[in-house]
Motif scaffolding. Sequence first.
Motif, PDB file in Angstrom:
ATOM      1  N   PRO A  48     -11.815   4.923  -1.069  1.00 38.13           N
ATOM      2  CA  PRO A  48     -11.058   5.213  -2.297  1.00 38.13           C
ATOM      3  C   PRO A  48      -9.795   6.034  -2.033  1.00 38.13           C
ATOM      4  CG  PRO A  48     -13.385   5.448  -2.721  1.00 38.13           C
ATOM      5  CD  PRO A  48     -13.238   5.246  -1.235  1.00 38.13           C
ATOM      6  N   ALA A  49      -9.851   6.996  -1.107  1.00 31.94           N
ATOM      7  CA  ALA A  49      -8.666   7.811  -0.801  1.00 31.94           C
ATOM      8  C   ALA A  49      -7.562   6.944  -0.189  1.00 31.94           C
ATOM      9  CB  ALA A  49      -9.040   8.952   0.144  1.00 31.94           C
ATOM     10  N   THR A  50      -7.933   6.057   0.726  1.00 31.96           N
ATOM     11  CA  THR A  50      -6.959   5.151   1.340  1.00 31.96           C
ATOM     12  C   THR A  50      -6.367   4.230   0.285  1.00 31.96           C
ATOM     13  OG1 THR A  50      -8.036   5.231   3.480  1.00 31.96           O
ATOM     14  CG2 THR A  50      -6.667   3.304   3.043  1.00 31.96           C
ATOM     15  N   CYS A  51      -7.212   3.724  -0.587  1.00 31.58           N
ATOM     16  CA  CYS A  51      -6.766   2.823  -1.652  1.00 31.58           C
ATOM     17  C   CYS A  51      -5.746   3.522  -2.546  1.00 31.58           C
ATOM     18  CB  CYS A  51      -7.978   2.365  -2.460  1.00 31.58           C
ATOM     19  SG  CYS A  51      -7.583   1.212  -3.771  1.00 31.58           S
ATOM     20  N   LEU A  52      -6.070   4.720  -2.985  1.00 33.59           N
ATOM     21  CA  LEU A  52      -5.183   5.464  -3.868  1.00 33.59           C
ATOM     22  C   LEU A  52      -3.835   5.733  -3.191  1.00 33.59           C
ATOM     23  CD1 LEU A  52      -5.245   6.742  -6.691  1.00 33.59           C
ATOM     24  CD2 LEU A  52      -5.978   8.862  -5.608  1.00 33.59           C
ATOM     25  N   ARG A  53      -3.863   6.148  -1.947  1.00 33.14           N
ATOM     26  CA  ARG A  53      -2.643   6.449  -1.198  1.00 33.14           C
ATOM     27  C   ARG A  53      -1.790   5.193  -1.031  1.00 33.14           C
ATOM     28  NH1 ARG A  53      -2.091   5.660   3.925  1.00 33.14           N
ATOM     29  NH2 ARG A  53      -4.315   5.762   4.377  1.00 33.14           N
ATOM     30  N   ARG A  54      -2.429   4.074  -0.688  1.00 32.29           N
ATOM     31  CA  ARG A  54      -1.671   2.836  -0.461  1.00 32.29           C
ATOM     32  C   ARG A  54      -1.090   2.276  -1.758  1.00 32.29           C
ATOM     33  NH1 ARG A  54      -2.307  -0.696   4.294  1.00 32.29           N
ATOM     34  NH2 ARG A  54      -3.147   0.555   5.980  1.00 32.29           N
ATOM     35  N   VAL A  55      -1.859   2.310  -2.822  1.00 33.21           N
ATOM     36  CA  VAL A  55      -1.338   1.818  -4.109  1.00 33.21           C
ATOM     37  C   VAL A  55      -0.153   2.681  -4.540  1.00 33.21           C
ATOM     38  CG1 VAL A  55      -1.836   1.515  -6.568  1.00 33.21           C
ATOM     39  CG2 VAL A  55      -3.472   0.694  -4.851  1.00 33.21           C
ATOM     40  N   LYS A  56      -0.259   3.982  -4.384  1.00 26.15           N
ATOM     41  CA  LYS A  56       0.862   4.865  -4.727  1.00 26.15           C
ATOM     42  C   LYS A  56       2.086   4.510  -3.892  1.00 26.15           C
ATOM     43  CE  LYS A  56       2.323   9.701  -5.027  1.00 26.15           C
ATOM     44  NZ  LYS A  56       3.666   9.298  -5.082  1.00 26.15           N
ATOM     45  N   ARG A  57       1.888   4.236  -2.616  1.00 28.26           N
ATOM     46  CA  ARG A  57       3.007   3.864  -1.743  1.00 28.26           C
ATOM     47  C   ARG A  57       3.635   2.551  -2.212  1.00 28.26           C
ATOM     48  NH1 ARG A  57       2.971   1.067   3.609  1.00 28.26           N
ATOM     49  NH2 ARG A  57       0.906   0.564   2.880  1.00 28.26           N
ATOM     50  N   LEU A  58       2.812   1.574  -2.623  1.00 36.54           N
ATOM     51  CA  LEU A  58       3.324   0.293  -3.107  1.00 36.54           C
ATOM     52  C   LEU A  58       4.091   0.463  -4.422  1.00 36.54           C
ATOM     53  CD1 LEU A  58       0.189  -1.877  -2.274  1.00 36.54           C
ATOM     54  CD2 LEU A  58       2.427  -2.034  -1.153  1.00 36.54           C
ATOM     55  N   VAL A  59       3.613   1.352  -5.269  1.00 38.68           N
ATOM     56  CA  VAL A  59       4.306   1.640  -6.527  1.00 38.68           C
ATOM     57  C   VAL A  59       5.619   2.365  -6.240  1.00 38.68           C
ATOM     58  CG1 VAL A  59       4.197   2.990  -8.671  1.00 38.68           C
ATOM     59  CG2 VAL A  59       2.218   1.632  -7.951  1.00 38.68           C
ATOM     60  N   ASP A  60       5.562   3.391  -5.400  1.00 37.78           N
ATOM     61  CA  ASP A  60       6.767   4.164  -5.073  1.00 37.78           C
ATOM     62  C   ASP A  60       7.835   3.307  -4.413  1.00 37.78           C
ATOM     63  OD1 ASP A  60       5.543   6.402  -6.128  1.00 37.78           O
ATOM     64  OD2 ASP A  60       5.072   7.303  -4.174  1.00 37.78           O
ATOM     65  N   ALA A  61       7.407   2.292  -3.650  1.00 39.13           N
ATOM     66  CA  ALA A  61       8.357   1.405  -2.980  1.00 39.13           C
ATOM     67  C   ALA A  61       8.918   0.341  -3.929  1.00 39.13           C
ATOM     68  CB  ALA A  61       7.685   0.723  -1.783  1.00 39.13           C
ATOM     69  N   GLY A  62       8.391   0.279  -5.149  1.00 38.42           N
ATOM     70  CA  GLY A  62       8.874  -0.696  -6.118  1.00 38.42           C
ATOM     71  C   GLY A  62       8.277  -2.081  -5.953  1.00 38.42           C
ATOM     72  N   ILE A  63       7.313  -2.219  -5.061  1.00 34.31           N
ATOM     73  CA  ILE A  63       6.661  -3.525  -4.887  1.00 34.31           C
ATOM     74  C   ILE A  63       5.772  -3.819  -6.090  1.00 34.31           C
ATOM     75  CG2 ILE A  63       5.004  -4.805  -3.467  1.00 34.31           C
ATOM     76  CD1 ILE A  63       6.240  -3.247  -1.056  1.00 34.31           C
ATOM     77  N   VAL A  64       5.044  -2.823  -6.555  1.00 32.11           N
ATOM     78  CA  VAL A  64       4.324  -2.929  -7.826  1.00 32.11           C
ATOM     79  C   VAL A  64       5.248  -2.329  -8.866  1.00 32.11           C
ATOM     80  CG1 VAL A  64       2.317  -2.196  -9.167  1.00 32.11           C
ATOM     81  CG2 VAL A  64       2.051  -2.769  -6.738  1.00 32.11           C
ATOM     82  N   GLU A  65       5.835  -3.198  -9.691  1.00 33.82           N
ATOM     83  CA  GLU A  65       6.799  -2.724 -10.687  1.00 33.82           C
ATOM     84  C   GLU A  65       6.111  -2.042 -11.855  1.00 33.82           C
ATOM     85  OE1 GLU A  65       9.380  -5.882 -11.902  1.00 33.82           O
ATOM     86  OE2 GLU A  65      10.246  -6.098  -9.908  1.00 33.82           O
ATOM     87  N   ARG A  66       5.020  -2.629 -12.338  1.00 33.29           N
ATOM     88  CA  ARG A  66       4.265  -2.066 -13.446  1.00 33.29           C
ATOM     89  C   ARG A  66       2.950  -2.809 -13.584  1.00 33.29           C
ATOM     90  NH1 ARG A  66       6.954  -4.638 -18.783  1.00 33.29           N
ATOM     91  NH2 ARG A  66       7.691  -6.527 -17.785  1.00 33.29           N
ATOM     92  N   ARG A  67       2.037  -2.206 -14.302  1.00 31.78           N
ATOM     93  CA  ARG A  67       0.738  -2.824 -14.571  1.00 31.78           C
ATOM     94  C   ARG A  67       0.614  -2.993 -16.077  1.00 31.78           C
ATOM     95  NH1 ARG A  67      -2.812   1.010 -10.625  1.00 31.78           N
ATOM     96  NH2 ARG A  67      -0.907   1.880  -9.807  1.00 31.78           N
ATOM     97  N   VAL A  68       0.303  -4.217 -16.504  1.00 28.78           N
ATOM     98  CA  VAL A  68       0.285  -4.536 -17.929  1.00 28.78           C
ATOM     99  C   VAL A  68      -0.968  -5.326 -18.288  1.00 28.78           C
ATOM    100  CG1 VAL A  68       2.815  -4.607 -18.045  1.00 28.78           C
ATOM    101  CG2 VAL A  68       1.542  -6.694 -17.628  1.00 28.78           C
ATOM    102  N   ALA A  69      -1.225  -5.424 -19.579  1.00 29.40           N
ATOM    103  CA  ALA A  69      -2.277  -6.301 -20.098  1.00 29.40           C
ATOM    104  C   ALA A  69      -1.595  -7.560 -20.622  1.00 29.40           C
ATOM    105  CB  ALA A  69      -3.041  -5.615 -21.228  1.00 29.40           C
ATOM    106  N   LEU A  70      -2.141  -8.715 -20.301  1.00 32.65           N
ATOM    107  CA  LEU A  70      -1.619  -9.981 -20.827  1.00 32.65           C
ATOM    108  C   LEU A  70      -2.384 -10.302 -22.104  1.00 32.65           C
ATOM    109  CD1 LEU A  70      -1.338 -12.011 -17.502  1.00 32.65           C
ATOM    110  CD2 LEU A  70       0.446 -10.762 -18.721  1.00 32.65           C
ATOM    111  N   LEU A  71      -1.653 -10.461 -23.188  1.00 25.60           N
ATOM    112  CA  LEU A  71      -2.260 -10.682 -24.497  1.00 25.60           C
ATOM    113  C   LEU A  71      -2.196 -12.149 -24.876  1.00 25.60           C
ATOM    114  CD1 LEU A  71      -0.636  -7.638 -26.342  1.00 25.60           C
ATOM    115  CD2 LEU A  71      -2.744  -7.704 -24.994  1.00 25.60           C
ATOM    116  N   SER A  72      -3.098 -12.573 -25.759  1.00 27.42           N
ATOM    117  CA  SER A  72      -3.134 -13.946 -26.250  1.00 27.42           C
ATOM    118  C   SER A  72      -2.168 -14.095 -27.426  1.00 27.42           C
ATOM    119  CB  SER A  72      -4.539 -14.315 -26.703  1.00 27.42           C
ATOM    120  OG  SER A  72      -4.512 -15.535 -27.397  1.00 27.42           O
TER     121      SER A  72
END
Length: 156
Positions: free
Chosen positions: A34-58
């Motif tokens: 979990p610590a590695t996951c959190l650190r890596r996701v933060k790095r991906l977000v900070d690098a702009g690779i993950v722009e945002r997380r959203v819900a897709l609605l019907s």
Amino acid sequence: MDELDAVDLRLLDALQTDASLSNQDLAARVAVSPATCLRRVKRLVDAGIVERRVALLSPDKLGAGLSAILEITLDRQGAEHLDAFEALAVQEAAVQQCWRVSPGPDFVLVVQVADMPAYHALSQRLLTQHANVRNIKAFFSVKRAKFDTRIGLPSR
């Protein structure tokens, strides 16, 4: 950011499938702590690779069942005219996507509205009252065969 490794790619794939996963579940899915996951996701977000997380609605279940793709050609194509139209388009809540394209029309818009009267109101606000719009070509969806937000990732 350095090159993406296999863990980054597994994380991105899992997030594209379900961004609502808890850090614990995401870590388990990609086989990291979990610590590695959190650190890596933060790095991906900070690098702009993950722009945002959203819900897709019907759209159908929320009363926005009419989809249209619009090709817009402006009368004057100078940078200031393109910028002005783009600014108007991106302010409209019904406009889900706004693309400047070439060749052909100047813009392609993807819009989602309740029905034809709502489309008419949108076209009056955005297209008819805008003196620089020369041509509009509208394509109305009769069936959505596929809708996906995923980006193909390299395999490692």
